[in-house]
Scaffold this motif. Structure first.
Motif, PDB file in Angstrom:
ATOM      1  N   ARG A  10       0.811  -1.213   0.000  1.00 35.87           N
ATOM      2  CA  ARG A  10       0.000   0.000   0.000  1.00 35.87           C
ATOM      3  C   ARG A  10       0.849   1.269   0.000  1.00 35.87           C
ATOM      4  N   LEU A  11       2.130   1.100   0.257  1.00 37.26           N
ATOM      5  CA  LEU A  11       3.066   2.211   0.295  1.00 37.26           C
ATOM      6  C   LEU A  11       4.154   1.935  -0.740  1.00 37.26           C
ATOM      7  N   GLN A  12       4.332   2.869  -1.695  1.00 37.49           N
ATOM      8  CA  GLN A  12       5.318   2.689  -2.745  1.00 37.49           C
ATOM      9  C   GLN A  12       6.291   3.869  -2.755  1.00 37.49           C
ATOM     10  N   MET A  13       7.529   3.590  -3.183  1.00 42.78           N
ATOM     11  CA  MET A  13       8.573   4.607  -3.148  1.00 42.78           C
ATOM     12  C   MET A  13       9.146   4.828  -4.533  1.00 42.78           C
ATOM     13  N   VAL A  14       9.398   6.094  -4.858  1.00 48.59           N
ATOM     14  CA  VAL A  14      10.118   6.467  -6.069  1.00 48.59           C
ATOM     15  C   VAL A  14      11.489   6.951  -5.619  1.00 48.59           C
ATOM     16  N   PHE A  15      12.543   6.348  -6.170  1.00 44.29           N
ATOM     17  CA  PHE A  15      13.888   6.583  -5.668  1.00 44.29           C
ATOM     18  C   PHE A  15      14.584   7.737  -6.390  1.00 44.29           C
ATOM     19  N   GLN A  16      15.664   8.190  -5.773  1.00 46.48           N
ATOM     20  CA  GLN A  16      16.383   9.370  -6.246  1.00 46.48           C
ATOM     21  C   GLN A  16      17.004   9.173  -7.621  1.00 46.48           C
ATOM     22  N   ASP A  17      17.696   8.065  -7.816  1.00 48.84           N
ATOM     23  CA  ASP A  17      18.439   7.847  -9.054  1.00 48.84           C
ATOM     24  C   ASP A  17      17.577   7.061 -10.040  1.00 48.84           C
ATOM     25  N   PRO A  18      17.077   7.711 -11.092  1.00 44.81           N
ATOM     26  CA  PRO A  18      16.179   7.011 -12.016  1.00 44.81           C
ATOM     27  C   PRO A  18      16.889   5.961 -12.855  1.00 44.81           C
ATOM     28  N   HIS A  19      18.226   5.987 -12.865  1.00 44.88           N
ATOM     29  CA  HIS A  19      18.964   4.996 -13.654  1.00 44.88           C
ATOM     30  C   HIS A  19      19.123   3.696 -12.876  1.00 44.88           C
ATOM     31  N   SER A  20      19.646   3.791 -11.647  1.00 45.40           N
ATOM     32  CA  SER A  20      19.889   2.581 -10.866  1.00 45.40           C
ATOM     33  C   SER A  20      18.599   1.955 -10.345  1.00 45.40           C
ATOM     34  N   ALA A  21      17.497   2.704 -10.329  1.00 42.99           N
ATOM     35  CA  ALA A  21      16.224   2.163  -9.831  1.00 42.99           C
ATOM     36  C   ALA A  21      15.573   1.200 -10.812  1.00 42.99           C
ATOM     37  N   LEU A  22      16.039   1.181 -12.064  1.00 45.39           N
ATOM     38  CA  LEU A  22      15.459   0.309 -13.083  1.00 45.39           C
ATOM     39  C   LEU A  22      16.478  -0.744 -13.500  1.00 45.39           C
ATOM     40  N   ASP A  23      16.017  -1.972 -13.674  1.00 45.19           N
ATOM     41  CA  ASP A  23      16.880  -3.062 -14.114  1.00 45.19           C
ATOM     42  C   ASP A  23      17.247  -2.843 -15.585  1.00 45.19           C
ATOM     43  N   PRO A  24      18.531  -2.647 -15.902  1.00 46.06           N
ATOM     44  CA  PRO A  24      18.904  -2.360 -17.291  1.00 46.06           C
ATOM     45  C   PRO A  24      18.637  -3.513 -18.249  1.00 46.06           C
ATOM     46  N   ARG A  25      18.429  -4.717 -17.709  1.00 49.23           N
ATOM     47  CA  ARG A  25      18.195  -5.889 -18.565  1.00 49.23           C
ATOM     48  C   ARG A  25      16.723  -6.068 -18.905  1.00 49.23           C
ATOM     49  N   MET A  26      15.862  -5.295 -18.273  1.00 51.52           N
ATOM     50  CA  MET A  26      14.419  -5.408 -18.519  1.00 51.52           C
ATOM     51  C   MET A  26      13.930  -4.229 -19.339  1.00 51.52           C
ATOM     52  N   THR A  27      12.983  -4.503 -20.235  1.00 52.47           N
ATOM     53  CA  THR A  27      12.359  -3.391 -20.947  1.00 52.47           C
ATOM     54  C   THR A  27      11.517  -2.575 -19.977  1.00 52.47           C
ATOM     55  N   ILE A  28      11.173  -1.377 -20.390  1.00 51.62           N
ATOM     56  CA  ILE A  28      10.334  -0.519 -19.554  1.00 51.62           C
ATOM     57  C   ILE A  28       8.998  -1.197 -19.276  1.00 51.62           C
ATOM     58  N   GLY A  29       8.439  -1.833 -20.301  1.00 51.72           N
ATOM     59  CA  GLY A  29       7.168  -2.527 -20.113  1.00 51.72           C
ATOM     60  C   GLY A  29       7.268  -3.646 -19.098  1.00 51.72           C
ATOM     61  N   GLU A  30       8.374  -4.400 -19.143  1.00 52.04           N
ATOM     62  CA  GLU A  30       8.565  -5.487 -18.185  1.00 52.04           C
ATOM     63  C   GLU A  30       8.722  -4.957 -16.764  1.00 52.04           C
ATOM     64  N   SER A  31       9.449  -3.839 -16.616  1.00 52.82           N
ATOM     65  CA  SER A  31       9.650  -3.257 -15.282  1.00 52.82           C
ATOM     66  C   SER A  31       8.329  -2.806 -14.673  1.00 52.82           C
ATOM     67  N   ILE A  32       7.488  -2.169 -15.472  1.00 53.08           N
ATOM     68  CA  ILE A  32       6.202  -1.693 -14.956  1.00 53.08           C
ATOM     69  C   ILE A  32       5.267  -2.869 -14.687  1.00 53.08           C
ATOM     70  N   ALA A  33       5.236  -3.841 -15.614  1.00 51.98           N
ATOM     71  CA  ALA A  33       4.355  -4.996 -15.448  1.00 51.98           C
ATOM     72  C   ALA A  33       4.712  -5.782 -14.190  1.00 51.98           C
ATOM     73  N   GLU A  34       5.999  -5.824 -13.851  1.00 50.83           N
ATOM     74  CA  GLU A  34       6.444  -6.541 -12.657  1.00 50.83           C
ATOM     75  C   GLU A  34       5.818  -5.971 -11.393  1.00 50.83           C
ATOM     76  N   ALA A  35       5.521  -4.661 -11.410  1.00 46.95           N
ATOM     77  CA  ALA A  35       4.963  -3.999 -10.228  1.00 46.95           C
ATOM     78  C   ALA A  35       3.442  -4.100 -10.145  1.00 46.95           C
ATOM     79  N   LEU A  36       2.786  -4.586 -11.204  1.00 46.11           N
ATOM     80  CA  LEU A  36       1.327  -4.708 -11.185  1.00 46.11           C
ATOM     81  C   LEU A  36       0.894  -5.785 -10.199  1.00 46.11           C
ATOM     82  N   PRO A  37      -0.275  -5.623  -9.575  1.00 50.04           N
ATOM     83  CA  PRO A  37      -0.794  -6.692  -8.704  1.00 50.04           C
ATOM     84  C   PRO A  37      -0.953  -7.990  -9.479  1.00 50.04           C
ATOM     85  N   ARG A  38      -0.774  -9.103  -8.803  1.00 49.92           N
ATOM     86  CA  ARG A  38      -0.859 -10.402  -9.478  1.00 49.92           C
ATOM     87  C   ARG A  38      -2.217 -10.640 -10.107  1.00 49.92           C
ATOM     88  N   ARG A  39      -3.235 -10.032  -9.522  1.00 47.65           N
ATOM     89  CA  ARG A  39      -4.592 -10.254 -10.035  1.00 47.65           C
ATOM     90  C   ARG A  39      -4.854  -9.490 -11.333  1.00 47.65           C
TER      91      ARG A  39
END
Length: 258
Positions: free
Chosen positions: A77-106
């Motif tokens: 219920r509590l989410q954080m956006v981090f300071q460094d936008p580069h290190s906060a994202l996995d460079p091996r994942m596409t943007i779509g994969e990174s966002i989809a990973e955070a979606l609820p399982r349902r």
């Protein structure tokens, strides 16, 4: 909308004989549907408090509550956006994969949900196929916001999310934060060392110094009649023309190194 409350929160690092107190008896409330700007110099304890709220560092004393109940971090219920936008994202994942990973399982229709979230933060759907290195710093920070929103949180903590960006791009991201908060009535703890940034987005301002909240109140009140000498120092620094923000409609939709 939910209310985040810090009750006498203390965070210490190290052993008993060599302990450092990063947050010292902090009392702070983020009301329903409001942005509380938490401002202070580097090392004042702001980021430590944020990390304690999301369970990244342990609390030595006091309580952190969401709607009056201890936070269950598994519920996201509590989410954080981090300071460094580069290190906060996995460079091996596409943007779509990174966002989809955070979606609820349902969640169903995940591709459509990702496209909708990208649109919400002002990015084209085509970004879903790109990798973080192909985006500018401002775009990556928008992706960070989209990832946080994907979890359908009640409260967002934004920790120095503009400090790694050029001044012109800072303004773009701040305008986005204000727009999202107004449209979605988000509750948000917005952290920055820059009072000029904090006063632009905040309904309430809290000033942190050496691990303590030294001043807190409605933004207009704190800015018009600061009571603590440290707050007055921050106001003087924010009035320096060299530190002014560009808050125009600057675009950062074209990939660039920023």
């Amino acid at each position: 909308m939910s209310e985040l409350t810090f009750e006498d929160v203390t965070v210490r690092f190290g052993t008993r004989g060599h302990a450092t107190t990063a947050a010292d008896g902090v009392h702070l409330t983020v009301p329903h549907g409001s942005i509380v700007g938490l401002v202070g110099e580097s090392g004042s304890g702001k980021s430590t408090l944020a990390r304690a709220a999301v369970g990244l560092v342990p609390v030595s004393g006091g309580r952190i509550l969401l709607d009056g109940q201890p936070i269950d971090h598994r519920a996201r219920r509590l989410q954080m956006v981090f300071q460094d936008p580069h290190s906060a994202l996995d460079p091996r994942m596409t943007i779509g994969e990174s966002i989809a990973e955070a979606l609820p399982r349902r969640a169903r229709d995940r591709r459509d949900r990702v496209a909708a979230l990208l649109d919400l933060v002002g990015l084209p759907a085509e970004c879903a196929r790109q990798y973080p290195a192909q985006l500018s710093g401002g775009q990556r920070q928008r992706v960070g916001l989209a990832r946080a929103l994907a979890g359908e949180p009640d409260v967002i903590i934004a920790d120095e999310i503009t400090s790694a960006l050029d001044v012109s791009i800072q303004g773009t991201v701040l305008n986005l934060v204000r727009d999202l908060q107004r449209r979605m009535r988000l509750s948000m703890l917005f952290i920055s060392h820059n009072l000029a940034v904090v006063r632009y987005v905040s309904d309430f301002i809290a000033v942190m110094y050496h691990g303590r909240i030294v001043e807190h109140g409605p933004a207009d009140q704190v800015l018009a009649d600061p009571q603590d000498p440290y707050t007055r120092e921050l106001l003087a620094a924010a009035a320096d023309p060299a530190g002014q923000l560009d808050l125009g409609e600057t675009s950062d939709t074209t990939p660039a190194h920023r």
